[in-house]
Design an enzyme around this catalytic site. Structure first.
Site, PDB file in Angstrom:
ATOM      1  N   SER A 143       0.860  -1.181   0.000  1.00 23.37           N
ATOM      2  CA  SER A 143       0.000   0.000   0.000  1.00 23.37           C
ATOM      3  C   SER A 143       0.892   1.225   0.000  1.00 23.37           C
ATOM      4  O   SER A 143       2.034   1.163   0.484  1.00 23.37           O
ATOM      5  CB  SER A 143      -0.853   0.011   1.273  1.00 23.37           C
ATOM      6  OG  SER A 143      -1.515   1.256   1.420  1.00 23.37           O
ATOM      7  N   TYR A 157      -1.340  -0.878  10.315  1.00 25.68           N
ATOM      8  CA  TYR A 157      -1.448  -1.077   8.865  1.00 25.68           C
ATOM      9  C   TYR A 157      -0.216  -0.501   8.160  1.00 25.68           C
ATOM     10  O   TYR A 157       0.421  -1.182   7.342  1.00 25.68           O
ATOM     11  CB  TYR A 157      -2.734  -0.424   8.358  1.00 25.68           C
ATOM     12  CG  TYR A 157      -3.012  -0.661   6.888  1.00 25.68           C
ATOM     13  CD1 TYR A 157      -3.302  -1.950   6.418  1.00 25.68           C
ATOM     14  CD2 TYR A 157      -2.994   0.390   5.976  1.00 25.68           C
ATOM     15  CE1 TYR A 157      -3.559  -2.172   5.068  1.00 25.68           C
ATOM     16  CE2 TYR A 157      -3.254   0.175   4.636  1.00 25.68           C
ATOM     17  CZ  TYR A 157      -3.544  -1.104   4.187  1.00 25.68           C
ATOM     18  OH  TYR A 157      -3.789  -1.318   2.852  1.00 25.68           O
ATOM     19  N   ALA A 158       0.136   0.763   8.493  1.00 20.90           N
ATOM     20  CA  ALA A 158       1.328   1.374   7.883  1.00 20.90           C
ATOM     21  C   ALA A 158       2.573   0.551   8.207  1.00 20.90           C
ATOM     22  O   ALA A 158       3.431   0.325   7.343  1.00 20.90           O
ATOM     23  CB  ALA A 158       1.488   2.810   8.381  1.00 20.90           C
ATOM     24  N   LYS A 161       2.530  -3.030   6.364  1.00 20.20           N
ATOM     25  CA  LYS A 161       2.780  -2.906   4.921  1.00 20.20           C
ATOM     26  C   LYS A 161       4.240  -2.526   4.662  1.00 20.20           C
ATOM     27  O   LYS A 161       4.849  -3.015   3.702  1.00 20.20           O
ATOM     28  CB  LYS A 161       1.823  -1.890   4.292  1.00 20.20           C
ATOM     29  CG  LYS A 161       0.360  -2.347   4.240  1.00 20.20           C
ATOM     30  CD  LYS A 161       0.154  -3.617   3.430  1.00 20.20           C
ATOM     31  CE  LYS A 161      -1.313  -3.820   3.040  1.00 20.20           C
ATOM     32  NZ  LYS A 161      -1.566  -5.125   2.407  1.00 20.20           N
TER      33      LYS A 161
HETATM   34  N1  LIG Z   1      -8.487  -0.633  -1.777  1.00 19.06           N
HETATM   35  C1  LIG Z   1      -7.490   0.175  -1.497  1.00 19.06           C
HETATM   36  O1  LIG Z   1      -7.631   1.391  -1.532  1.00 19.06           O
HETATM   37  C2  LIG Z   1      -6.140  -0.385  -1.152  1.00 19.06           C
HETATM   38  C3  LIG Z   1      -5.069   0.493  -1.165  1.00 19.06           C
HETATM   39  C4  LIG Z   1      -3.810   0.014  -0.849  1.00 19.06           C
HETATM   40  C5  LIG Z   1      -3.639  -1.319  -0.554  1.00 19.06           C
HETATM   41  N2  LIG Z   1      -4.702  -2.157  -0.540  1.00 19.06           N
HETATM   42  C6  LIG Z   1      -4.418  -3.564  -0.229  1.00 19.06           C
HETATM   43  O2  LIG Z   1      -4.843  -4.369  -1.300  1.00 19.06           O
HETATM   44  C7  LIG Z   1      -5.231  -5.651  -0.817  1.00 19.06           C
HETATM   45  C8  LIG Z   1      -6.613  -5.955  -1.310  1.00 19.06           C
HETATM   46  O3  LIG Z   1      -7.447  -4.905  -0.905  1.00 19.06           O
HETATM   47  P1  LIG Z   1      -8.932  -4.747  -1.382  1.00 19.06           P
HETATM   48  O4  LIG Z   1      -9.215  -3.300  -1.439  1.00 19.06           O
HETATM   49  O5  LIG Z   1      -9.195  -5.602  -2.552  1.00 19.06           O
HETATM   50  O6  LIG Z   1      -9.643  -5.279  -0.050  1.00 19.06           O
HETATM   51  P2  LIG Z   1     -10.691  -6.432   0.172  1.00 19.06           P
HETATM   52  O7  LIG Z   1     -11.119  -6.284   1.578  1.00 19.06           O
HETATM   53  O8  LIG Z   1     -11.718  -6.397  -0.882  1.00 19.06           O
HETATM   54  O9  LIG Z   1      -9.799  -7.723  -0.026  1.00 19.06           O
HETATM   55  C9  LIG Z   1      -9.048  -8.293   0.978  1.00 19.06           C
HETATM   56  C10 LIG Z   1      -9.444  -9.753   1.040  1.00 19.06           C
HETATM   57  O10 LIG Z   1      -8.590 -10.402   1.983  1.00 19.06           O
HETATM   58  C11 LIG Z   1      -9.388 -11.368   2.634  1.00 19.06           C
HETATM   59  N3  LIG Z   1      -8.795 -11.779   3.895  1.00 19.06           N
HETATM   60  C12 LIG Z   1      -8.772 -11.067   5.047  1.00 19.06           C
HETATM   61  N4  LIG Z   1      -8.207 -11.800   6.028  1.00 19.06           N
HETATM   62  C13 LIG Z   1      -7.863 -12.987   5.474  1.00 19.06           C
HETATM   63  C14 LIG Z   1      -7.239 -14.167   5.970  1.00 19.06           C
HETATM   64  N5  LIG Z   1      -6.853 -14.251   7.245  1.00 19.06           N
HETATM   65  N6  LIG Z   1      -7.040 -15.205   5.121  1.00 19.06           N
HETATM   66  C15 LIG Z   1      -7.432 -15.130   3.840  1.00 19.06           C
HETATM   67  N7  LIG Z   1      -8.030 -14.038   3.303  1.00 19.06           N
HETATM   68  C16 LIG Z   1      -8.245 -12.983   4.124  1.00 19.06           C
HETATM   69  C17 LIG Z   1     -10.725 -10.687   2.828  1.00 19.06           C
HETATM   70  O11 LIG Z   1     -11.755 -11.615   3.107  1.00 19.06           O
HETATM   71  C18 LIG Z   1     -10.890  -9.970   1.499  1.00 19.06           C
HETATM   72  O12 LIG Z   1     -11.590 -10.755   0.551  1.00 19.06           O
HETATM   73  C19 LIG Z   1      -5.123  -5.594   0.698  1.00 19.06           C
HETATM   74  O13 LIG Z   1      -3.892  -6.182   1.083  1.00 19.06           O
HETATM   75  C20 LIG Z   1      -5.122  -4.114   0.986  1.00 19.06           C
HETATM   76  O14 LIG Z   1      -4.447  -3.810   2.178  1.00 19.06           O
HETATM   77  C21 LIG Z   1      -5.947  -1.730  -0.842  1.00 19.06           C
END
Ligand SMILES: NC(=O)c1ccc[n+]([C@@H]2O[C@H](COP(=O)([O-])OP(=O)(O)OC[C@H]3O[C@@H](n4cnc5c(N)ncnc54)[C@H](O)[C@@H]3O)[C@@H](O)[C@H]2O)c1
Length: 252
Positions: A143, A157-158, A161
């Protein structure tokens, strides 16, 4: 450049929705066989429906090291190993930013477990087969929060990551001699799930405008923007790129 994954077995964590689902679909569209992992079984089934017959659902909690080892062992016994691992599972687990003195140990540890330890357990499980075949790709999703500060204000979180970016660099050197690349995609804010929808609403019109004006391309990104960067790192064409972090955030 034609990016194709025929004959490759790809494991995507966090594939029940958001980026992971789009990444799973992207690999299937390019000929891969995809194992989609998540803790949300109903949503995983929807990913499989959208991605097609070359995608299978594998419910898995990536924070459980023994379960991760068992799942990867079964996949190897049947398919002969994972070629490409995408560590996408993560997020803030419904937490919101609070002052440091209010953060309990369980909240701190839970975010580390999924965003950092899970990526470590998954990579640890797939690495031996990748080393034997002298080819592999690991793509971690961090992120912008891991490179700078988090919009959410969530300390864990910060930190997790940033730790995952460190793990990427370290493993790139450990696994490079075996033909395995390890890279990292650092997304900017994307409205991809209920949490980010709530964050977007909470910004209000002014905050939303400010966020967009700070982006060079003056628009929010999409899950496809993130998936495209993952496809590149996972491709044959990216075979001399490792230990890198690619910000996919519209330009800061
Ligand atoms: N959406 C954003 O703005 C953004 C920005 C930067 C980084 N991210 C990162 O991108 C990745 C995906 O984000 P997203 O926006 O698609 O979020 P999301 O919540 O849609 O997807 C994350 C998925 O991880 C799954 N998960 C959580 N705990 C778990 C576990 N213990 N075992 C297996 N699966 C598990 C959740 O059920 C979910 O389906 C994440 O790592 C998030 O931190 C997202």
């Amino acid at each position: 450049m034609n990016i194709a994954f025929e004959g490759r077995t790809v494991l995507v964590t966090g594939a029940a929705h958001g980026f992971g689902r789009t990444i799973a679909i992207g690999f299937c569209e390019r000929g891969a066989r995809v194992i989609a992992c998540d803790i949300l079984e109903a949503e995983l089934a929807e990913t499989v429906r959208l991605a097609g017959a070359s995608c299978e659902a594998r419910p898995l909690d990536i924070t459980e090291r023994d379960a991760v080892q068992a799942a990867v062992g079964e996949i190897e016994a049947r398919d002969g190993g994972v070629d490409i691992l995408v560590n996408c599972a993560g997020g803030v687990l419904g937490q919101v930013g609070r002052p440091i003195e209010e953060i309990g140990e369980a909240d701190w540890k839970a975010i580390f477990a999924v965003n950092l330890s899970g990526a470590f357990y998954m990579t640890q499980a797939v690495a031996p087969a990748m080393k034997r075949q002298k080819w592999g790709r690991v793509v971690n999703i961090s992120s912008g929060a891991g490179l700078g500060i988090s919009l959410t204000g969530i300390q864990a979180y910060a930190s997790a990551k940033a730790g995952q970016i460190g793990l990427t660099r370290q493993l790139a050197h450990e696994l490079g001699p075996f033909g395995i690349t390890v890279n990292n995609v650092a997304p900017g804010f994307v409205r991809s799930n209920p949490t980010t929808e709530r964050q977007w609403e909470a910004m209000g019109k002014e905050g939303q405008d400010r966020l967009i004006q700070a982006i060079a391309l003056k628009r929010l990104g999409s899950p496809e923007d993130i998936a495209n960067a993952v496809m590149f790192f996972a491709s044959e064409q990216a075979g001399w790129i490792s230990g890198q972090v690619l910000s996919v955030d519209g330009g800061k």
